[in-house]
Design a protein around this motif. Sequence first.
Motif, PDB file in Angstrom:
ATOM      1  N   LYS A   1      -1.870  -4.286   0.773  1.00 33.02           N
ATOM      2  CA  LYS A   1      -3.318  -4.053   0.393  1.00 33.02           C
ATOM      3  C   LYS A   1      -3.918  -5.241   0.674  1.00 33.02           C
ATOM      4  O   LYS A   1      -3.451  -6.305   0.532  1.00 33.02           O
ATOM      5  N   ALA A   2      -5.323  -4.904   1.257  1.00 36.12           N
ATOM      6  CA  ALA A   2      -6.205  -6.162   1.670  1.00 36.12           C
ATOM      7  C   ALA A   2      -6.442  -7.245   0.495  1.00 36.12           C
ATOM      8  O   ALA A   2      -6.619  -8.385   0.721  1.00 36.12           O
TER       9      ALA A   2
ATOM     10  N   GLN B   1       0.769  -1.096  -0.127  1.00 37.36           N
ATOM     11  CA  GLN B   1       0.104  -0.060   0.121  1.00 37.36           C
ATOM     12  C   GLN B   1       0.885   1.252  -0.059  1.00 37.36           C
ATOM     13  O   GLN B   1       0.740   2.130  -0.945  1.00 37.36           O
ATOM     14  N   ASP B   2       1.773   1.509   1.004  1.00 38.12           N
ATOM     15  CA  ASP B   2       2.730   2.541   1.081  1.00 38.12           C
ATOM     16  C   ASP B   2       4.242   2.214   1.413  1.00 38.12           C
ATOM     17  O   ASP B   2       4.360   1.028   2.263  1.00 38.12           O
ATOM     18  N   ALA B   3       5.190   2.416   0.906  1.00 38.01           N
ATOM     19  CA  ALA B   3       6.488   1.882   0.967  1.00 38.01           C
ATOM     20  C   ALA B   3       7.089   2.299   2.469  1.00 38.01           C
ATOM     21  O   ALA B   3       8.203   3.013   2.464  1.00 38.01           O
ATOM     22  N   ILE B   4       6.213   2.056   3.310  1.00 35.04           N
ATOM     23  CA  ILE B   4       6.981   2.541   4.843  1.00 35.04           C
ATOM     24  C   ILE B   4       6.882   1.234   5.657  1.00 35.04           C
ATOM     25  O   ILE B   4       6.135   0.690   5.683  1.00 35.04           O
ATOM     26  N   VAL B   5       7.855   1.334   6.686  1.00 41.50           N
ATOM     27  CA  VAL B   5       7.796   0.334   7.705  1.00 41.50           C
ATOM     28  C   VAL B   5       7.151   1.073   8.943  1.00 41.50           C
ATOM     29  O   VAL B   5       7.407   2.256   9.319  1.00 41.50           O
ATOM     30  N   THR B   6       6.203   0.098   9.521  1.00 45.74           N
ATOM     31  CA  THR B   6       5.542   0.873  10.638  1.00 45.74           C
ATOM     32  C   THR B   6       5.534  -0.308  11.723  1.00 45.74           C
ATOM     33  O   THR B   6       6.111  -1.484  11.605  1.00 45.74           O
ATOM     34  N   GLN B   7       4.930   0.198  12.874  1.00 43.59           N
ATOM     35  CA  GLN B   7       4.832  -0.736  14.056  1.00 43.59           C
ATOM     36  C   GLN B   7       3.171  -1.087  14.653  1.00 43.59           C
ATOM     37  O   GLN B   7       2.536  -0.244  14.680  1.00 43.59           O
ATOM     38  N   ARG B   8       3.098  -2.313  14.820  1.00 46.65           N
ATOM     39  CA  ARG B   8       1.895  -2.804  15.501  1.00 46.65           C
ATOM     40  C   ARG B   8       2.268  -3.746  16.432  1.00 46.65           C
ATOM     41  O   ARG B   8       2.860  -4.785  16.325  1.00 46.65           O
ATOM     42  N   ASN B   9       1.432  -3.415  17.648  1.00 44.21           N
ATOM     43  CA  ASN B   9       1.721  -4.360  18.730  1.00 44.21           C
ATOM     44  C   ASN B   9       3.040  -4.440  19.220  1.00 44.21           C
ATOM     45  O   ASN B   9       3.728  -5.678  19.393  1.00 44.21           O
ATOM     46  N   GLU B  10       3.938  -3.439  18.930  1.00 44.08           N
ATOM     47  CA  GLU B  10       5.401  -3.462  19.239  1.00 44.08           C
ATOM     48  C   GLU B  10       6.163  -4.358  18.549  1.00 44.08           C
ATOM     49  O   GLU B  10       7.149  -4.619  18.625  1.00 44.08           O
ATOM     50  N   ARG B  11       5.700  -4.610  17.139  1.00 44.21           N
ATOM     51  CA  ARG B  11       6.536  -5.368  16.091  1.00 44.21           C
ATOM     52  C   ARG B  11       6.335  -4.638  15.050  1.00 44.21           C
ATOM     53  O   ARG B  11       5.360  -4.066  14.377  1.00 44.21           O
TER      54      ARG B  11
ATOM     55  N   SER C   1      -6.193  -1.359   8.948  1.00 44.15           N
ATOM     56  CA  SER C   1      -6.432   0.307   8.909  1.00 44.15           C
ATOM     57  C   SER C   1      -7.852   0.630   9.168  1.00 44.15           C
ATOM     58  O   SER C   1      -8.812  -0.356   8.967  1.00 44.15           O
ATOM     59  N   SER C   2      -8.097   1.796   9.401  1.00 45.77           N
ATOM     60  CA  SER C   2      -9.561   2.128   9.707  1.00 45.77           C
ATOM     61  C   SER C   2     -10.344   2.012   8.650  1.00 45.77           C
ATOM     62  O   SER C   2     -11.590   1.810   8.740  1.00 45.77           O
ATOM     63  N   SER C   3     -10.041   2.164   7.390  1.00 54.11           N
ATOM     64  CA  SER C   3     -10.853   2.255   6.157  1.00 54.11           C
ATOM     65  C   SER C   3     -10.987   0.424   5.925  1.00 54.11           C
ATOM     66  O   SER C   3     -11.685   0.385   4.737  1.00 54.11           O
ATOM     67  N   GLY C   4     -10.025  -0.377   6.354  1.00 55.78           N
ATOM     68  CA  GLY C   4      -9.845  -1.744   5.793  1.00 55.78           C
ATOM     69  C   GLY C   4      -9.303  -2.064   4.747  1.00 55.78           C
ATOM     70  O   GLY C   4      -9.312  -3.288   4.271  1.00 55.78           O
ATOM     71  N   ALA C   5      -8.804  -0.831   4.096  1.00 52.96           N
ATOM     72  CA  ALA C   5      -8.126  -1.217   2.604  1.00 52.96           C
ATOM     73  C   ALA C   5      -6.755  -1.673   2.812  1.00 52.96           C
ATOM     74  O   ALA C   5      -6.034  -2.087   1.986  1.00 52.96           O
TER      75      ALA C   5
END
Length: 826
Positions: free
Chosen positions: A197-198, A181-191, A212-216
């Motif tokens: 893309k869904a 979806q976007d070429a970025i590294v992020t964190q969820r649940n400290e991982r 994500s909030s939109s579900g996409a």
Amino acid sequence: MQSLTTLEYGKLLALVARHAQTPMGEARLENLQPLTNKLELERDLQAVSETISLSQKDVNWSFSELFEPSGAIAVLKIQNAMLEPTSLLEITRLCNQALFARSSISPEKETVPTLWQIIENLPPTLFEVIGKINKKLLPSGEIDDSASPELARLRREINAQRGRLQKSLESVMRNSGAAIQDAIVTQRNERYVIPVKADFRGKIQGVAHGFSSSGATVFVEPLEVIEANNELQNLKGKEEREVARILFALTEDLRQQLPAIEAAVEAVAELDFIKAKVEFARRFNAIVPRISDDKTLDLIDARHPLLEESLRSSSVQSPKSKVQSLSEENPKSKIQNPKSDEIVPISFKLTNEESVMIISGANAGGKTVVLKTAGLLSLMAISGLPVPAKDANIPFYKSVLADIGDHQSLAANLSTFSSHISNIAEMMRDCAAPSLVLLDEVGTGTDPDEGSALGVAIVDYFRRKCAAQVIASTHYRGLKIYAANDENVINASVEFNEKTLQPTYRLLVGLAGASSGIEIARRFGIRDEVIETARENLDISAQEAENYLHKLQLETRLATDLRVALEEEREAVANKYALLDIEARRREKERQKQFEKELAETIEGFERQSKAFIQTIEDKALKAKLDKERLARKAELNRAAMSKMQSGSQKLEVRSQNQEKSAIRNPQSAIIKVGTKVLTSFGNVGIVEKIDKDLAEVLVGSMRLREKLENLKAVVNEEIQPKQSLSEKLQNQAKDTNLRLDTEDAEAELNLIGKTTADAEYEVDRFLDEAYLASLPQVRIIHGFGTGALKNFVHHFLKGHPHVEKFGFAPRDQGGQGATIAELKQ
């Protein structure tokens, strides 16, 4: 019992508490109560005096960003409990500021023993603990990487592991193409995860950590990085355990210093408590009161602080400011000063013998304000607070009782009169000597004859049975007559201007006042026909008494104005004669200078001619004989010159002495103050123009000398000791001030080696005055080399001195840079 609410003591404490800088100091002020232990009271007042003296020396301390530490201290008292980083920093900040205050006070500890006693028990070991915590904790509350080698190693590994994770995830995203979806590294649940893309969720194998909030977008942790993420979490866990270990160790360090920390908290609270009082004193021009042992209540130019604060606030809000009522329950005390926004101070004195003051006068003239000022300032004094006054002497009252305002209560079925009587009855039960009793409109609210008789009986009861000092306001003639007939009762009144029909708010002691009720009614708009009817119905004797009081007040005011005018005229005459004396001395000095100049020219001519004549002689023996004769004649001329100058000085001194003997002296001038005629250590008579601590500036003829007060003697009789001649005075003073005259070349010197700059200022100033009076052309001041501080001070002092023409270092054979030559004005 104390009438704290009636006298608005709580509002006063809130006003003082505004100047506190810490929650602890503010709480102490808000909970302050009148003290019952005299030693404790004297200690509190002494602490305020010492702080004021330190501030005059620019020795100050302040507190900032401090919080209530009771919660953190409670944690320290629990074994194995750990403080959060913010709490550690708060405790550290408090201890650090306490130690700074200690270092500020320490150099002056001999002169401020009370303040030093508060702070002296703080141990130096606190510095080590504070330094250790500040090294390991950042101001934000985070643990510094250098807090321990293990923490530094773990954080390096965490950063390295995070970098490897970033690279792995970026590689996955590049290989996945359109699925990302976007070429970025992020964190969820400290991982660490990547946004997928869904619709392409199945293309990248891994663990989904949410949408994500939109579900996409679904956040996926690819299988390739699960082990790396696990390793990162493992390292973070080790980091948290190391941080906890460091925080626990720091908490234990503080726990070992718990008694010292509690002492620091107590010291900060007490110093802030004292400093707030001093700031209040500075803002309201207040002084530290004296606690009298002889039951004397003496207030000079006393001001009500709440009234003054109200005036300031209303001056800011409106150019035509009004002073609001000191008590919402008493609308009669509302005041408006028509002339200025400044408060009118009051002065009066009650003693053990004259213990009662009856205040009468016009309505809205300030009688209630006098009562409230006396009551509130007495409460402030016995609470250890400075009072707004020029001078204050206040007894150590056990009770301050007041019946002021209208205590009418429908719920309690109390009328105005019955509420007053009920309150007074309670005051009689609670009165304990020494006591101050304040009664506003005593006996009011009932039949005037009965109320007047009751008022006299109540005042007399408090005076005789309770041994209390009583201040009562009234409109009743019975109380005015009671005060007039008893020599131990003081009559006083608030002034009313008959021309403007407005009160001046001045308290006139020794004079009863008229109520001027009819005049005030007319001023407030009552119709003239009603005013005239009231005058016709007024009892003849009452009208005569009212007229007599008006006449007495007018004559008193005229006498006061005449006294002021006479004082101004006397001062003008004194200044005129002083100017004439200065002019005579100036002319005498000019005549003497002219004589000295002509004499010097004569001697110089003799010297020049004799030398020239001797040079023409070839016979060596004759030449030596004549040269010896020349020197003898020169010495004879010098002696004649000195004799002539001394004769002129003696004539000037005799004339000054005769003037002083013919002057009128006041027997009470033994107390040296500005304007006092004094005898200096040189034997001159002069007038004190200025007093600065223990030094006085004395005008002697046209000269101003600086002398220590202990060296001055007030002229209190007609006899003055014969004065020495100028040369004798200078020679005698030389023994005490290291002054040495060389009669041959008229040089003088002052040795300052070993003296402080404070001592040097006095010595140099007096030395220059003496040298100038002796008409010396130049002087030498020996200051030595040392650190250069004394040399710099001497040069700075000479630079602005009125007697000095120029100055510079002495020649090599006269001391070089260890001495200074100053040429004096002629």
